[in-house]
Structure formats: C-alpha cells, structure tokens
Write an enzyme that holds these catalytic residues in place. Sequence first.
Site, PDB file in Angstrom:
ATOM      1  N   TYR A  52      -2.438 -12.039   9.440  1.00 29.50           N
ATOM      2  CA  TYR A  52      -2.749 -11.360  10.704  1.00 29.50           C
ATOM      3  C   TYR A  52      -1.503 -10.653  11.234  1.00 29.50           C
ATOM      4  O   TYR A  52      -1.559  -9.496  11.646  1.00 29.50           O
ATOM      5  CB  TYR A  52      -3.240 -12.381  11.741  1.00 29.50           C
ATOM      6  CG  TYR A  52      -3.778 -11.751  13.005  1.00 29.50           C
ATOM      7  CD1 TYR A  52      -5.151 -11.566  13.174  1.00 29.50           C
ATOM      8  CD2 TYR A  52      -2.927 -11.346  14.034  1.00 29.50           C
ATOM      9  CE1 TYR A  52      -5.656 -10.983  14.323  1.00 29.50           C
ATOM     10  CE2 TYR A  52      -3.424 -10.758  15.187  1.00 29.50           C
ATOM     11  CZ  TYR A  52      -4.791 -10.583  15.328  1.00 29.50           C
ATOM     12  OH  TYR A  52      -5.294 -10.005  16.472  1.00 29.50           O
ATOM     13  N   PHE A  94      -9.716  19.824  15.441  1.00 31.29           N
ATOM     14  CA  PHE A  94     -10.881  19.249  14.761  1.00 31.29           C
ATOM     15  C   PHE A  94     -11.815  18.612  15.810  1.00 31.29           C
ATOM     16  O   PHE A  94     -11.371  18.219  16.894  1.00 31.29           O
ATOM     17  CB  PHE A  94     -10.439  18.211  13.715  1.00 31.29           C
ATOM     18  CG  PHE A  94     -11.610  17.607  12.996  1.00 31.29           C
ATOM     19  CD1 PHE A  94     -12.392  18.391  12.164  1.00 31.29           C
ATOM     20  CD2 PHE A  94     -11.946  16.279  13.174  1.00 31.29           C
ATOM     21  CE1 PHE A  94     -13.504  17.849  11.522  1.00 31.29           C
ATOM     22  CE2 PHE A  94     -13.056  15.732  12.527  1.00 31.29           C
ATOM     23  CZ  PHE A  94     -13.834  16.514  11.702  1.00 31.29           C
ATOM     24  N   ASP A  95     -13.113  18.497  15.468  1.00 33.80           N
ATOM     25  CA  ASP A  95     -14.145  18.005  16.413  1.00 33.80           C
ATOM     26  C   ASP A  95     -13.740  16.719  17.131  1.00 33.80           C
ATOM     27  O   ASP A  95     -13.913  16.590  18.342  1.00 33.80           O
ATOM     28  CB  ASP A  95     -15.475  17.669  15.706  1.00 33.80           C
ATOM     29  CG  ASP A  95     -15.922  18.704  14.726  1.00 33.80           C
ATOM     30  OD1 ASP A  95     -15.213  19.713  14.548  1.00 33.80           O
ATOM     31  OD2 ASP A  95     -16.982  18.505  14.132  1.00 33.80           O
ATOM     32  N   ASP A 122      -1.691  16.909  13.292  1.00 33.00           N
ATOM     33  CA  ASP A 122      -2.876  16.223  12.804  1.00 33.00           C
ATOM     34  C   ASP A 122      -2.722  16.366  11.288  1.00 33.00           C
ATOM     35  O   ASP A 122      -2.958  17.432  10.722  1.00 33.00           O
ATOM     36  CB  ASP A 122      -4.143  16.906  13.319  1.00 33.00           C
ATOM     37  CG  ASP A 122      -5.403  16.311  12.715  1.00 33.00           C
ATOM     38  OD1 ASP A 122      -5.302  15.630  11.675  1.00 33.00           O
ATOM     39  OD2 ASP A 122      -6.490  16.532  13.272  1.00 33.00           O
ATOM     40  N   ALA A 147      -4.040  15.014   8.509  1.00 32.87           N
ATOM     41  CA  ALA A 147      -5.054  14.573   7.540  1.00 32.87           C
ATOM     42  C   ALA A 147      -4.865  15.192   6.148  1.00 32.87           C
ATOM     43  O   ALA A 147      -4.996  14.512   5.142  1.00 32.87           O
ATOM     44  CB  ALA A 147      -6.447  14.883   8.076  1.00 32.87           C
ATOM     45  N   LYS A 195      -8.296  11.354   3.816  1.00 33.83           N
ATOM     46  CA  LYS A 195      -8.130  12.633   3.109  1.00 33.83           C
ATOM     47  C   LYS A 195      -6.921  12.496   2.168  1.00 33.83           C
ATOM     48  O   LYS A 195      -7.029  11.915   1.116  1.00 33.83           O
ATOM     49  CB  LYS A 195      -7.945  13.771   4.129  1.00 33.83           C
ATOM     50  CG  LYS A 195      -9.241  14.182   4.829  1.00 33.83           C
ATOM     51  CD  LYS A 195      -9.533  13.350   6.034  1.00 33.83           C
ATOM     52  CE  LYS A 195     -10.691  13.858   6.838  1.00 33.83           C
ATOM     53  NZ  LYS A 195     -11.032  12.936   7.933  1.00 33.83           N
ATOM     54  N   HIS A 227     -25.809  17.603  15.571  1.00 30.23           N
ATOM     55  CA  HIS A 227     -25.953  17.854  14.130  1.00 30.23           C
ATOM     56  C   HIS A 227     -26.174  16.579  13.313  1.00 30.23           C
ATOM     57  O   HIS A 227     -26.810  16.619  12.279  1.00 30.23           O
ATOM     58  CB  HIS A 227     -24.735  18.619  13.589  1.00 30.23           C
ATOM     59  CG  HIS A 227     -23.421  17.953  13.832  1.00 30.23           C
ATOM     60  ND1 HIS A 227     -22.850  17.868  15.081  1.00 30.23           N
ATOM     61  CD2 HIS A 227     -22.569  17.327  12.991  1.00 30.23           C
ATOM     62  CE1 HIS A 227     -21.703  17.232  14.983  1.00 30.23           C
ATOM     63  NE2 HIS A 227     -21.503  16.885  13.733  1.00 30.23           N
TER      64      HIS A 227
HETATM   65  O1  PLI Z   1     -12.869  10.878  10.105  1.00 28.21           O
HETATM   66  P1  PLI Z   1     -11.599  10.314  10.664  1.00 28.21           P
HETATM   67  O2  PLI Z   1     -11.804   9.622  11.969  1.00 28.21           O
HETATM   68  O3  PLI Z   1     -10.830   9.478   9.699  1.00 28.21           O
HETATM   69  O4  PLI Z   1     -10.612  11.567  10.927  1.00 28.21           O
HETATM   70  C1  PLI Z   1     -10.873  12.501  11.921  1.00 28.21           C
HETATM   71  C2  PLI Z   1     -10.268  13.821  11.551  1.00 28.21           C
HETATM   72  C3  PLI Z   1      -9.137  14.222  12.178  1.00 28.21           C
HETATM   73  N1  PLI Z   1      -8.551  15.416  11.860  1.00 28.21           N
HETATM   74  C4  PLI Z   1      -9.049  16.241  10.902  1.00 28.21           C
HETATM   75  C5  PLI Z   1      -8.345  17.511  10.609  1.00 28.21           C
HETATM   76  C6  PLI Z   1     -10.205  15.876  10.225  1.00 28.21           C
HETATM   77  O5  PLI Z   1     -10.680  16.686   9.289  1.00 28.21           O
HETATM   78  C7  PLI Z   1     -10.870  14.642  10.544  1.00 28.21           C
HETATM   79  C8  PLI Z   1     -12.068  14.253   9.916  1.00 28.21           C
HETATM   80  N2  PLI Z   1     -12.742  15.087   9.116  1.00 28.21           N
HETATM   81  C9  PLI Z   1     -13.937  14.901   8.561  1.00 28.21           C
HETATM   82  C10 PLI Z   1     -14.742  13.681   8.724  1.00 28.21           C
HETATM   83  C11 PLI Z   1     -14.472  15.986   7.759  1.00 28.21           C
HETATM   84  O6  PLI Z   1     -15.583  15.857   7.175  1.00 28.21           O
HETATM   85  O7  PLI Z   1     -13.816  17.045   7.662  1.00 28.21           O
END
Ligand code: PLI
Length: 458
Positions: free
Chosen positions: A73, A125-126, A216, A218, A259, A450
Amino acid sequence: METRPYAEPYKIKVVEEIKLNTKEEREQKIKEAGYNLFNLKSEDVFIDLLTDSGTGAMSDNQWSAIMKGDESYAGSKSFFELQKTINTLLGMPYLIPTHQGRAAENVLFSALIKKDDVIPGNTHFDTTKGHIEHRQAVALDCTVDEAFDPEIELPFKGNIDLAKLEKAFNDYPKDKIKFTNLTITCNSGGGQPVSMKNIKEVSELCKKYDKMLFFDAARFAENAYFIKVREEGYQDKTIKEIVREMFSYVDGCTMSSKKDGLVNIGGFIALKSEELYRQCSVYEIMFEGYLTYGGLAGRDMAALAVGLNESTEYDYLHSRIRQMQYLGDKLVEAGISIVRPVGGHAVYVDAKSFLPNIPQSEFPAQVLGVELYIEAGVRGVEVGVVLADRDPVTRENRFPKLDLLRLAIPRRVYTDNHLDVIVWGLKQVHKRRNECRGLKFTYEAPIMRHFTARFERV
Ligand code: PLI
C-alpha cells in the site's frame, strides 16, 4: 538494386482470435445498438479502431515486469522504479500516479483552477475541457488557424499561435490565468504535433507573463518522433534526448499512460515543484489513493516504467507512425478525402465530402461509421455533430466545420493486412455512397450524448 522492404521491429508471441460475422449479422447488430458504435459488443467487431487508448499490446518485458510488481500500500518498490524512470526520461522529480489521464487532470486542476479562471491551450481534449468547465472556468483555444483547414499540409499543425496567447495574457486579469496547457500531439486537432520551436517560444512567453506551462503528454513520444523527422536540427538526436528537451521547457504534465505509456490502464502527474506536489497530494489522497499507488496496482506501475522506455525508442515509433501514413496514403490513392497531414495516432476521414448527399443535420460521420462497420466489421468513431453536442444556452445542434470519422490505430496490435481491409471497406462504402441514408436521434442524453445516443435511419 531493389530496396529492402520494411518490417516491424518485433515478432508476435501471443495472438487473440477475432471473428468476422456476416454482413447480415452486422446489419442486425448495429440496428440493435441504435446505430451507435459504442453500443456494440467488442466480440461483434473485427477491427476495432474506436480508440488507441488502453488498447495496445504489451511486450514480453512488460509482462515480465507485471510479475515483479510490488503491491504494498505504501512505499511500493514499483512506485520508486517508475519515479526514477520518469525523472530520467522527463527530468521531473515529483510523481503522482493516477488511475488514468482524466484523473490526473482532476487532481492537478483541483489544486490550480478556480471559478472564472481561463486556461489557454491548443484545442483541449474533451476530458481536459470537461474538467476545466466543470470548475466554471474557460478553456481558451489558441491553436494556429491552419489547424482548422484539413487540406493544408504543414508539419506542426498542433502549434499554439503566440499572438493569440499573448493577447489572452493581456486581455484577462493577471490572476485569472495561472497556466497554459499544451497537448502533445494535439488529439482534438487530428493528432497533429507541436514543434520544439513552438514549445520553447510558448515557454518563454509564459515565463515573461509569470504563468506556468503544462503538457497534456498522452502522446508525447509520437510528438518527439515528428520533431526528429520534421524539424531542422533534430535529425541526429535520439527520441529520448528530444523528449528530455521538450520537458525542460515546462513545469509539469498530466499523462494518460494508456497511450504512449504502452499500458492498458494508468496515468500520472509529473512535476518540478515540490510546493505544487504538496498541494496536489491532498487531492491525490482524496480522489485516487495513497501517494505511492494512486489508483494503480503495483504491477501497473511496473509495466508502465518499461512501456515508457519502449515508446521512446525510434524503431518502435517509426513502425507506428508508418502505419498511419500507410493507411492515409492508400485512402488518398482511392480518392477518399482525409485530414492532412496524417497525425500520430489516427486517420480522420472527411465524412462531408465522402457523403455529400447527407446534410450535417443527419450526421454524415456517424452514418459513415455505421456503414463501414456493416461493410467490413471495422469500428471507428464519430468526431462531428454528435460529439459536438448542443449549445448549452440555445439547445441547438452545434455544427463543427469538420465532420470526421476517426480511425484510431491501437499500438502494436494490427498488421498492414488489417489496414488493407479498412481501405477495402471504405472503398466499398464509397461505391454505394449515394444509397446511404442519414440518421436521426431516438434517444439523446443532455450532455456527452455520443456515448449513449440511439438513432434510426431517416
Ligand atoms: O482516457 P484517459 O482518462 O486516460 O485520458 C484522457 C485524455 C487526456 N488527454 C488526451 C490528449 C487524450 O487523448 C485523452 C484520452 N483520449 C481518448 C480516450 C481517445 O480516445 O482519444
């Protein structure tokens, strides 16, 4: 002399069977799913391009690391190994693990964003936008104008327009903007990269106005690849050297490890400031878990440490970006219009030009996604009117300039043969495009519609 053909720098040790059902079965399945690709069972999909997030294949070394994960933990060995890896790669000594990317946003933004704040960036991003707006703050898009024209071939369409950013710093009261958020690569802008020059200039501007700068991150490794192959002066640098320089210009990052972490779940915040780390720690413990696991198992952190080292190798990145290019080139050859240049994680098909007979009010990209599934068992995702939601005040549909079908390619999962099936499927739909019918809602949630919407054919 004949040139040596290209082949991936890996071989396949484990395979997962995928089944192709019949066209009639798919017609029935998608009808039952209310013509929404999210409602399909994955077992009814042959090639799944819904997302590149958490859908990649781990390596033998990652699976080995899984066995060595320390599930304590507090004070987990796997945490310290991950911290060391991230510090070496990114030059960030403070690590806050989270269960995925949006959780990292939740923790960091809880510490930094107040009501009426403004967060400039390059098309957030969304989930980033969602976490900003949920705090009644504003996500201000300062991306270069060229990003919104799918035809313009420019190397770094994810860049921030420095004049727009400086204007924002001057227009809003000083205390309303605490930081700028730079998404590398810019997902909502088609996976387009940001140049090192732009990162550096944005960083200098932020320093001049006493603002912090966060990535960000990713798809940071894919962004570094584009810098290596497209930006003057970086051809002879390794990806790891480029990554290190990119992160030298920022105060920290939020990361979705699903990613470029090459894992199926996970995220983190990495920071340079001990003070900010302390502030975030409070929210981390409240929302995610103790500081040395943050919603992850020890084995998840162990696999991530290996994944981050693998994703920052040139050979891996070349095999990945090459697949995007391969798919994009074949579609262009077939006369299908796509967003150009092809980005780092997906190919975006221009549905308005593919289905000119279907008005935007009948969701052309959704129709194209449905028809491609019926034709070939391939699942993409709509990035158009459905995703854009209604205007919160007028409740009218918002009509974005581009109506796109995103075909996101999972990492190390599909071969070029799969990509050929996607091209074939789109060509088949193209031949009968004048017979395709639009869609209308039978169910629509008030926001983020969506995911759960249901439709019927017009
Ligand atoms: O899906 P998460 O919570 O691990 O990450 C969110 C997220 C943050 N920033 C960016 C640039 C993304 O592309 C993103 C998630 N993207 C998804 C799920 C996609 O299908 O593109």
